[in-house]
Design an enzyme around this catalytic site. Structure first.
Site, PDB file in Angstrom:
ATOM      1  N   GLU A   1       0.788  -1.227   0.000  1.00  0.00           N
ATOM      2  CA  GLU A   1       0.000   0.000   0.000  1.00  0.00           C
ATOM      3  C   GLU A   1       0.823   1.282   0.000  1.00  0.00           C
ATOM      4  O   GLU A   1       0.408   2.283  -0.572  1.00  0.00           O
ATOM      5  CB  GLU A   1      -0.934   0.009   1.230  1.00  0.00           C
TER       6      GLU A   1
ATOM      7  N   SER B   1     -55.453 -25.863  33.434  1.00  0.00           N
ATOM      8  CA  SER B   1     -55.282 -26.209  34.845  1.00  0.00           C
ATOM      9  C   SER B   1     -53.960 -25.731  35.426  1.00  0.00           C
ATOM     10  O   SER B   1     -53.780 -25.773  36.651  1.00  0.00           O
ATOM     11  CB  SER B   1     -55.398 -27.726  35.020  1.00  0.00           C
TER      12      SER B   1
END
Length: 852
Positions: A116, A528
């Site tokens: 780079e 229940s």
């Protein structure tokens, strides 16, 4: 000729110059032009300097301040961490993890510099020749936009984008480029080269959501940056120019070529030897995508935590600030919960019947599908336990087999692998309608979901069903069982009553298919499973005891508009029964009459107010049917009520989040319990002090809660939830089943873990059927989960609080019985226990006076 006496003059040469009157000679003109040219050049230089200064001032306006190293805080990942320290979820805008410069290996740094910016350590932040060359190509020759950014400029660009957002278009790109140059010079003036490199390597975009070298190392190689090899470092360093073009996932050849360039540049710069370059170039481009931990670990749980964090801190902070969210989730328990729910849903769904093949194909359509299946499951890749899609080739009723094709793989689906595949019928028992002929369910050309199985698994299944003969299961190289995607849904919530940690939570069958969280968002009738709420109120408010006599007889309740006649599940009546018998056997009439007595004393909203006191926020209808669970509740709230019972009436908010820390490690909130083995010693000591001093919300007399727990202990031993006894540990609980089994529940707990399970369809169109109850459908899931969650962990019995006496009673009459005369031991609040009649009282012998 010359005159006599005059000197002789040579003849004049013809002149080639023309001299005009009034004009200076040629030499002075050159000097003047040179002088004016010099003046013009000086003026141009001055103008350029002025323009440069003005441009510098103009383009510098609004530039973000250069941060100090301490202020450099790019967006980083927020992590959701399980109780045992494993990552279960990540949230981010930019997937970045900032690592110290010392952790980044030299080879990684060299790879980026070589590819780079080879002059990084020599220039002042700007490559003037490269920038000029790129500008001419981009803006004069109008070729593809060229880049000549140094690493410093790229760092400046990242700061600009973070501050201003990404600018698009040529003019804006030129403006941004100038601003990058200015910012780059400022960066060089403030930071050392190593500091700039640190910011760059932690900020550069490297494809596939990777920002920075640590994130890239994880994304591509599932390792930390310091563990990267030379070829791995070179591949990552080649990505900044074009992450998509050089993606090692989608374009491995291009990635390899780019890596070769980086390695060549490193060799040219003397960073590596030729031997190292050649060796690295030959390495295969082999990458491993980062796991989607959110979807693969515990999506329902983590999504619930994400919403809570967003509510408290905002979405912006979640996505940018790198919070560390330490969850109460125990990952092993969570996995056990997900496995138990999946297994239970598949089993119950198959008992409902076969909904039919995925599709039917023939001719060219079949050929095309077979080709796609061959790509999805190449020959030799299917192993036992793998799921796949296949095409029915032939059905043979005589042999009891179906021949199927999965691409190029041919296998056998025997009748033993599809006996469940009856036509759905909720009024017919599953056991009475098992298939005996494959053609009852499948035809040639059907597309079906299959699971590869071993012969032994099919033999075990035959033995469990009690049909056929296990030895008749055919031997074949590839055997399958028939599967289908369940349409049934379920939810599970597990809470540690002591710490109030939510250790596990499942909100449905498949998060990908539906993010609807049934643990929180599904309000369902509990049946229940609501009765313990009713009886807890009776014990607390009406001084009912296990020996209280209730009447189980037909009754019709009438109001101005309608009448209602409640029925028991078995459609029979027992007459006078004890509260113990009524709850253990889940009788409906006694529960309704208990609710009627509560309303008589507390008012029409009495039951609803009590439910709210226990933690139920969904409205409870002011009708007696609420005693049987006609008002909806969420699995989340009902599980927390049962956890309250396990704590003997203490109300505590359950927590998904133990601690939240910011990116600097500062604690933002702390709910960790001192009993948490994963918490450090200092935190545990602080938690112990907090535990001693925190105010308690005791909404129920511990004695009343203990009596209820003991009654539910019998439900889980000899009552409707007796299958829970297979846990082999002291447990209490209650089943729940609504009319036609649209909803099935089991709520149960030990001393250390309270778990609620619900099963049903999202939309009540088709019931599960009369043969599916809470004890048959939901309880097995609870049992599978609890067995795994509590494996190797002893559970003590429920201890009686002070003020409780235990008396043996006749379970039918509720009367006390003498020692040795049978009966069952039941707890009573001191002063409410039944006593023996005088004739039945035990005679006190002299020697008894001296017994201890």
């Amino acid at each position: 000729m010359s005159e006599p006496g005059e000197p002789h003059k040579p003849p004049e040469e013809p002149s080639s110059r023309v001299v005009l009157d009034g004009l200076p000679p040629e030499r002075p003109l050159r000097r003047r032009l040179l002088r004016w040219g010099l003046f013009a050049a000086l003026a141009a230089v001055n103008a350029a300097l002025v323009v440069a200064v003005v441009g510098w001032i103009v383009f510098s306006r609004g530039l973000p301040d250069i941060p100090t190293l301490e202020q450099y805080r790019p967006p980083i990942i927020t992590e959701m961490i399980s109780a045992d320290g494993q990552i279960a979820g990540e949230f981010f805008v930019e997937r970045r993890k900032v690592v110290p410069y010392e952790r980044i290996p030299k080879r990684v740094i060299q790879a980026f510099i070589a590819s780079e910016d080879k002059n990084f350590f020599e220039h002042g932040g700007i490559d003037l020749l490269g920038t000029l060359r790129a500008a001419v190509k981009t803006y004069v020759l109008r070729s593809r936009i060229q880049g000549a950014s140094t690493l410093t400029q790229q760092t400046a660009k990242a700061i600009l984008i973070s501050a201003e957002g990404f600018e698009r278009g040529t003019e804006r790109s030129l403006r941004r480029k100038i601003r990058e140059l200015i910012l780059a010079r400022r960066l060089e003036a403030r930071f050392t080269k190593e500091q700039i490199l640190w910011m760059y390597l932690n900020g550069v975009y490297l494809g596939h959501h990777s920002y920075g070298v640590q994130s890239a190392a994880e994304n591509y190689y599932r390792k930390n940056v310091e563990d990267l090899t030379l070829e791995e470092a070179a591949l990552i360093a080649g990505l900044p120019q074009a992450p998509s073009r050089y993606s090692p996932f989608s374009r491995p050849e291009a990635a390899s070529e780019r890596r070769r360039y980086v390695l060549r540049r490193m060799a040219e710069e003397g960073m590596i030897t030729e031997a190292e370059r050649r060796s690295a170039e030959k390495a295969e481009v082999k990458v491993f995508g980062v796991d989607d931990v959110f979807r693969e670990t515990a999506p329902f749980y983590v999504e619930t935590v994400r919403r809570q964090v967003v509510d408290r801190y905002g979405n912006e902070r979640l996505l940018h600030d790198g919070l560390r969210v330490e969850m109460a989730m125990d990952l092993e328990k969570q996995r056990a919960a997900q496995a138990a729910v999946l297994k239970g849903l598949v089993e119950v769904d198959q008992r409902q019947g076969f909904t039919g093949p995925v599709a039917k194909v023939a001719g060219a359509e079949r050929t095309a599908l077979a080709a796609r299946l061959a790509k999805a499951w190449p020959k030799g890749t299917l192993h036992a336990g793998d799921y796949c899609v296949g095409i029915v080739d032939r059905v043979d009723d005589k042999a009891g087999i179906v021949e199927v094709e999965v691409g190029e793989t041919r296998g056998v689906l025997p009748i033993s692998g599809m006996r469940w595949a009856r036509r759905p019928n909720p009024v017919v028992s599953y056991a009475d309608s098992l298939l005996s002929r494959p053609s009852s369910a499948l035809r040639a050309g059907d597309v079906v979901v299959l699971k590869r199985v071993e012969r032994a698994e099919l033999q075990r299944r035959e033995a469990q069903l009690g049909v056929g003969r296990p030895k008749d299961v055919p031997e074949a190289p590839v055997l399958f069982s028939l599967q289908q995607d369940p349409t049934l849904q379920g939810a599970l919530v597990a809470v540690d009553p002591g710490t109030a940690y939510v250790t596990a939570m499942v909100g449905g069958y498949d998060f990908e298919a539906s993010e609807f969280n049934r643990a929180f968002q599904a309000c369902r009738q509990p049946g229940s499973a609501f009765k313990p709420v009713v009886y807890s109120a009776a014990v607390e408010k009406l001084d009912y005891t296990p020996a209280t006599i209730l009447t189980d007889a037909p009754i019709v309740f009438r109001d101005d508009e309608s009448s209602w006649k409640p029925q028991n599940y078995g459609e029979d009546f027992k007459g006078d029964v004890t509260l113990r018998t009524a709850l253990v056997n889940s009788m409906n009439i006694p529960a309704v009459k208990t609710a009627e007595a509560l309303n008589a004393k507390l008012g029409p909203a009495g039951l609803g107010d009590w439910a709210k006191t226990l933690g139920i926020t969904t409205p409870v209808k002011q009708e007696l049917g609420s005693a049987l669970g006609s008002s909806c509740v969420t699995p989340w709230e009902l599980t927390n009520v049962y956890a309250l019972f396990a704590r003997y009436g203490e109300k505590r908010p359950s927590t998904f989040v133990k601690r939240v820390l910011d990116r600097d490690g500062r604690v933002l909130e702390d709910h960790a319990d001192y009993r948490d083995p994963w918490v450090g010693l200092d935190e545990r000591l602080a938690g112990a002090v907090a535990e001693v001093t925190r105010p308690r919300e005791q909404v129920m007399d511990p004695r009343s809660a203990y009596i209820l727990v003991r009654l539910m202990r019998e439900v889980a031993t000899v009552g409707t939830g007796a299958r829970a006894a297979a846990l082999g540990k002291p447990a209490a609980g209650k089943t729940g089943t609504t009319n036609d089994s649209f909803d099935t529940w089991f709520m149960g707990f030990t001393r250390d873990l309270a778990t609620g399970v619900w099963l049903g369809y999202d939309v009540n169109v088709t019931p599960l059927g009369r043969y599916e109850t809470g004890g048959h459908a939901a309880l097995p899931i609870w049992l599978d989960f609890m067995s795994a969650a509590l494996k190797g962990r002893a559970q003590p019995e429920f201890e009686a609080p002070s003020g409780i006496v235990e008396v043996r009673i006749d379970p039918a009459s509720g009367k006390a019985v003498a020692v040795g005369a049978g009966g069952v031991p039941e707890p009573f609040k001191q002063g409410t226990e039944p006593v023996l009649a005088d004739a039945e009282k035990k005679q006190v012998e002299v020697q008894d006076l001296f017994m201890q």
